[in-house]
Design a protein around this motif. Structure first.
Motif, PDB file in Angstrom:
ATOM      1  N   ALA A 380     -15.153 -26.623 -15.501  1.00 47.58           N
ATOM      2  CA  ALA A 380     -15.544 -25.348 -14.869  1.00 47.58           C
ATOM      3  C   ALA A 380     -15.301 -23.869 -15.192  1.00 47.58           C
ATOM      4  O   ALA A 380     -13.978 -24.028 -15.431  1.00 47.58           O
ATOM      5  CB  ALA A 380     -15.654 -25.422 -13.286  1.00 47.58           C
ATOM      6  N   ARG A 381     -15.860 -22.932 -15.057  1.00 52.51           N
ATOM      7  CA  ARG A 381     -15.335 -21.685 -15.246  1.00 52.51           C
ATOM      8  C   ARG A 381     -15.678 -20.694 -14.269  1.00 52.51           C
ATOM      9  O   ARG A 381     -16.976 -20.828 -13.581  1.00 52.51           O
ATOM     10  CB  ARG A 381     -15.989 -21.074 -16.443  1.00 52.51           C
ATOM     11  CG  ARG A 381     -15.284 -19.744 -16.958  1.00 52.51           C
ATOM     12  CD  ARG A 381     -15.489 -19.191 -18.348  1.00 52.51           C
ATOM     13  NE  ARG A 381     -16.914 -18.627 -18.384  1.00 52.51           N
ATOM     14  CZ  ARG A 381     -17.487 -18.185 -19.419  1.00 52.51           C
ATOM     15  NH1 ARG A 381     -16.961 -17.881 -20.484  1.00 52.51           N
ATOM     16  NH2 ARG A 381     -18.707 -17.334 -19.231  1.00 52.51           N
ATOM     17  N   PHE A 382     -14.870 -19.904 -13.829  1.00 56.42           N
ATOM     18  CA  PHE A 382     -14.983 -19.220 -12.565  1.00 56.42           C
ATOM     19  C   PHE A 382     -15.245 -17.664 -13.151  1.00 56.42           C
ATOM     20  O   PHE A 382     -14.421 -17.069 -13.765  1.00 56.42           O
ATOM     21  CB  PHE A 382     -13.836 -19.196 -11.749  1.00 56.42           C
ATOM     22  CG  PHE A 382     -13.393 -20.450 -11.105  1.00 56.42           C
ATOM     23  CD1 PHE A 382     -14.190 -21.001  -9.991  1.00 56.42           C
ATOM     24  CD2 PHE A 382     -12.587 -21.425 -11.835  1.00 56.42           C
ATOM     25  CE1 PHE A 382     -13.805 -22.214  -9.405  1.00 56.42           C
ATOM     26  CE2 PHE A 382     -12.591 -22.810 -11.336  1.00 56.42           C
ATOM     27  CZ  PHE A 382     -13.178 -23.117 -10.261  1.00 56.42           C
ATOM     28  N   ASN A 383     -16.323 -16.964 -12.678  1.00 54.29           N
ATOM     29  CA  ASN A 383     -16.623 -15.783 -13.007  1.00 54.29           C
ATOM     30  C   ASN A 383     -16.914 -14.773 -11.764  1.00 54.29           C
ATOM     31  O   ASN A 383     -17.581 -15.183 -10.731  1.00 54.29           O
ATOM     32  CB  ASN A 383     -18.232 -15.788 -13.786  1.00 54.29           C
ATOM     33  CG  ASN A 383     -18.424 -16.780 -14.581  1.00 54.29           C
ATOM     34  OD1 ASN A 383     -17.802 -16.686 -15.821  1.00 54.29           O
ATOM     35  ND2 ASN A 383     -18.939 -18.024 -14.212  1.00 54.29           N
ATOM     36  N   ARG A 384     -15.994 -13.672 -11.909  1.00 54.76           N
ATOM     37  CA  ARG A 384     -16.000 -13.005 -10.648  1.00 54.76           C
ATOM     38  C   ARG A 384     -17.480 -12.354 -10.454  1.00 54.76           C
ATOM     39  O   ARG A 384     -17.763 -11.308 -11.206  1.00 54.76           O
ATOM     40  CB  ARG A 384     -14.939 -11.851 -10.621  1.00 54.76           C
ATOM     41  CG  ARG A 384     -14.664 -11.195  -9.452  1.00 54.76           C
ATOM     42  CD  ARG A 384     -13.454 -10.417  -9.321  1.00 54.76           C
ATOM     43  NE  ARG A 384     -13.298  -9.239 -10.240  1.00 54.76           N
ATOM     44  CZ  ARG A 384     -12.474  -8.349 -10.290  1.00 54.76           C
ATOM     45  NH1 ARG A 384     -11.340  -8.783  -9.504  1.00 54.76           N
ATOM     46  NH2 ARG A 384     -12.421  -7.225 -11.103  1.00 54.76           N
ATOM     47  N   LEU A 385     -17.922 -12.480  -9.312  1.00 58.60           N
ATOM     48  CA  LEU A 385     -19.301 -11.820  -8.895  1.00 58.60           C
ATOM     49  C   LEU A 385     -19.012 -10.748  -7.817  1.00 58.60           C
ATOM     50  O   LEU A 385     -19.887  -9.662  -8.195  1.00 58.60           O
ATOM     51  CB  LEU A 385     -20.162 -12.883  -8.073  1.00 58.60           C
ATOM     52  CG  LEU A 385     -20.386 -14.255  -8.557  1.00 58.60           C
ATOM     53  CD1 LEU A 385     -21.110 -15.075  -7.925  1.00 58.60           C
ATOM     54  CD2 LEU A 385     -21.157 -13.916  -9.988  1.00 58.60           C
ATOM     55  N   TYR A 386     -18.172 -10.800  -7.129  1.00 54.93           N
ATOM     56  CA  TYR A 386     -17.758  -9.674  -6.077  1.00 54.93           C
ATOM     57  C   TYR A 386     -16.407  -9.242  -5.581  1.00 54.93           C
ATOM     58  O   TYR A 386     -15.642 -10.585  -5.648  1.00 54.93           O
ATOM     59  CB  TYR A 386     -18.771  -9.985  -4.867  1.00 54.93           C
ATOM     60  CG  TYR A 386     -18.383  -9.078  -3.845  1.00 54.93           C
ATOM     61  CD1 TYR A 386     -18.659  -7.675  -3.703  1.00 54.93           C
ATOM     62  CD2 TYR A 386     -17.400  -9.266  -2.620  1.00 54.93           C
ATOM     63  CE1 TYR A 386     -18.472  -6.772  -2.658  1.00 54.93           C
ATOM     64  CE2 TYR A 386     -17.091  -8.494  -1.689  1.00 54.93           C
ATOM     65  CZ  TYR A 386     -17.795  -7.172  -1.623  1.00 54.93           C
ATOM     66  OH  TYR A 386     -17.329  -6.188  -0.800  1.00 54.93           O
ATOM     67  N   SER A 387     -16.074  -8.145  -5.510  1.00 53.46           N
ATOM     68  CA  SER A 387     -14.571  -7.948  -5.315  1.00 53.46           C
ATOM     69  C   SER A 387     -14.644  -6.748  -4.455  1.00 53.46           C
ATOM     70  O   SER A 387     -15.180  -5.532  -4.792  1.00 53.46           O
ATOM     71  CB  SER A 387     -13.720  -7.675  -6.413  1.00 53.46           C
ATOM     72  OG  SER A 387     -12.070  -7.495  -5.912  1.00 53.46           O
ATOM     73  N   SER A 388     -13.984  -6.974  -2.973  1.00 52.84           N
ATOM     74  CA  SER A 388     -14.158  -5.875  -2.150  1.00 52.84           C
ATOM     75  C   SER A 388     -13.016  -4.490  -2.751  1.00 52.84           C
ATOM     76  O   SER A 388     -13.151  -3.388  -2.451  1.00 52.84           O
ATOM     77  CB  SER A 388     -13.444  -6.196  -0.698  1.00 52.84           C
ATOM     78  OG  SER A 388     -12.147  -6.759  -0.870  1.00 52.84           O
TER      79      SER A 388
END
Length: 634
Positions: A380-388
């Motif tokens: 798996a690879r984790f891709n940032r979609l949203y960050s406050s």
């Protein structure tokens, strides 16, 4: 061979011979000939010699495994090995790390014993507890002056015919330097070697012998693992969580700086807290150890498998090498981090490699084939979609970035507990959603249909204590996740039936295990109450016990906290998917939306800018009256 066989002939067989036979069985049934050749070369290359005996010292083991010195995990791992090397005869521990002893250690650590022995992970957890535990201990850590007399310990515990082998190691340490080991207080509870030998000889189901020896089972409840030793081991396991059998061991210690060490320390504290160490002696009892490993941290010891697989690869053996040809230099770099970030993005993120390692000890992911795999093994690879922190605290921004993602996501939220005098005020929670978030306009959220058999999500807590809240398999009413621009984000909450006559929407109600994030994304409330019935997620047994016996502020059944950061990471599998991966599709979708928005902004009004603005003001889209009028419909 059955139980009807007389025990008398077996008593004539020395336990050393039975141990030798078990090692031979492991070698022939659990390994290929090439793997044994690699193992023998590795052992012989580094072994110390005394007459006909080859053995490894503690520093040899630490050097081969490239154990980072700042973590101080070497003595703990050496203690484990000196116990496991005596398997299945605990009375022979601590043992000398001979070639046969090390082979048994590698077999147990890598899980290859399952090819010979019938018992599984439950008995392995018991074995690992024994390898880490001390009996009737009076202190967690001993000073050099308090070290036990090794010669006396050896004379008391080993048969006479093994004394010669033990005496060749001058200055050999007991178990490991730096922590206390007291002699058993109850001599009548010593293990019965004859019964263990008979069980090992009969079908070689060596792990099962611990259940046949009732006195040994009674004695295990007088043992405990010093919390400090467990923490040192966990810090090392967090460091090597993504280790592969061919990855150079030293590469993980090269980047050990103060920031990395502090992150490991924080995650290890939270993991140790899940075992509920005894407040009086700071030790972990057997019952808590087994319960925690079985429920909250089932993948805790998985990194040891790939670590000890390194014994089966020798740099001195190269089948592709030709005569008179120089040895090729082969460099295998560690895999890059599965956490994908834009190199130009230097904004703060709560999602770190150490936090991912901590999650990997509790969570498994569903890959495209439908298999449930370890986070690192899944590809798996984790891709940032949203960050406050970088995208703001707007629910519309959250909706635009997250709702268009078509596969699984990982939500992480970190905050500061309200009204607590305790030094640890930080709380970190998360949720794994194996499928896409549903369109909020449907009003139903992510709810399991009556016949749902697909992958199920889970909630988890990472700080101040590690805990896992799996999806309730019997839930068919409460949605796992729910999003609304008017009420906020809800996980495991009950969604009230909205009235058509009431313009104000009703807020979600916290379920027995649920997380509710308010609409301005400034505060959140987490509830973990097993007495409130059943809901979308089930309670964590360890946390539920802690809430009953020692409820700190962070362990109350309902806590409210100020949100410091909220992030959502999209999960993709670029190595396994065909064609474009989900990240590429997401970028194209967002680019199309931006282009479409730009096209609408650029509507041609024939060059009459004043007239165009007057028209927009009449529609209530710009000017002082913007936002106070409905603007009609398009």
């Amino acid at each position: 061979m059955g139980q009807s066989q007389s025990a008398e002939p077996s008593r004539e067989v020395p336990v050393e011979q039975l141990s030798h036979e078990l090692a031979l069985r492991f070698a022939s049934k659990c390994y290929s000939h090439l793997e044994i050749a690699h193992y023998k070369d590795n052992f012989k290359t580094l072994a110390d010699h005394q007459e006909d005996l080859e053995y490894w010292k503690e520093d040899t083991l630490c050097r081969f495994l490239a154990l980072p010195e700042p973590l101080k995990a070497g003595p703990v791992i050496y203690q484990m090995c000196t116990y496991l090397g005596a398997f299945p005869f605990p009375a022979l521990a601590p043992c000398i790390l001979t070639r046969e002893a090390m082979l048994k250690i590698v077999t147990i650590m890598t899980g290859r014993y399952k090819k010979v022995l019938k018992r599984g992970d439950q008995d392995k957890a018991k074995l690992l507890f024994r390898s880490l535990a001390v009996f009737d201990r009076k202190a967690s850590v001993s000073s050099p002056k308090e070290k036990p007399d090794m010669d006396a310990l050896v004379r008391d515990q080993l048969p006479d015919d093994m004394m010669k082998e033990r005496e060749v190691q001058e200055g050999m340490q007991s178990h490991a330097s730096g922590f206390a080991i007291d002699e058993p207080a109850n001599d009548d509870e010593d293990e019965d070697d004859d019964d263990l030998a008979l069980a090992a000889l009969d079908a070689l189901d060596a792990i099962e012998v611990f259940k046949q020896d009732q006195r040994t089972d009674r004695k295990i409840h007088h043992a405990m693992i010093p919390a400090d030793n467990l923490k040192k081991l966990i810090m090392f396991l967090l460091l090597i969580a993504g280790l592969e059998p061919l990855t150079p061991l030293g590469s993980y210690g090269d980047k050990m700086d103060s920031e990395k060490l502090q992150a490991l320390n924080v995650s290890a504290d939270a993991t140790v807290a899940a075992f509920d160490p005894d407040a009086h002696n700071n030790g972990v009892r057997y019952a808590n150890f087994v319960k925690t490993v079985a429920t909250a941290i089932p993948e805790l010891f998985d990194p040891l498998s790939n670590l000890f697989e390194h014994f089966l690869f020798s740099k001195n053996i190269n089948l592709n090498k030709h005569r008179d040809t120089p040895e090729p230099i082969i460099t295998i770099e560690p895999k890059p981090s599965p956490i994908y970030r834009n190199p130009e993005d230097d904004s703060y993120s709560i999602f770190t490699d150490t936090l991912l390692s901590q999650m990997s000890m509790s969570l498994k992911l569903f890959n495209p084939s439908g298999s449930l795999l370890n986070i690192f093994a899944s590809g798996a690879r984790f891709n940032r979609l949203y960050s406050s922190s970088s995208d703001g605290t707007s629910l519309s921004s959250f909706s635009r970035q997250v709702m268009s993602w078509q596969s699984g996501t990982l939500l992480l939220i970190s905050g500061t507990l309200n009204d607590t005098p305790e030094p640890s005020k930080t709380i970190t929670l998360g949720a794994y959603m194996p499928e896409k978030w549903h369109d909020p306009s449907s009003g139903s959220g992510s709810r399991p249909p009556p016949s749902y058999e697909g992958p199920k999500p889970c909630l988890f807590q990472l700080q101040p204590r590690q805990a896992v809240f799996a999806a309730n398999p019997y839930n068919r009413t409460t949605p796992w996740s729910y999003f609304s621009n008017k009420t906020g984000i809800a996980l495991g909450c009950v969604i009230p039936q909205q009235s058509r006559t009431n313009a104000a929407p009703l807020a979600p109600v916290l379920g027995p295990v649920g997380l509710l994030i308010d609409r301005d994304m400034s505060t959140a409330t987490f509830q973990h109450d097993g007495q409130a019935g059943t809901g979308a997620f089930v309670t964590d047994p360890g946390l539920e016990t802690a809430q009953t016996h020692q409820p700190t502020t962070a362990q109350r059944k309902k806590v409210e906290f100020d949100i410091d950061s909220l992030e959502v990471w999209g999960i993709s599998f670029p190595e396994q998917g065909a064609g474009e991966d989900e990240l590429t599709k997401q970028k194209k979708r967002l680019a199309w939306e931006e282009a479409e928005a730009a096209r609408r902004r650029g509507v041609n009004f024939g060059g009459d800018k004043d007239g165009a603005r007057a028209l927009l003001e009449m529609a209530g889209l710009v000017g002082d009256k913007a936002g106070t009028r409905s603007g009609g419909s398009v």
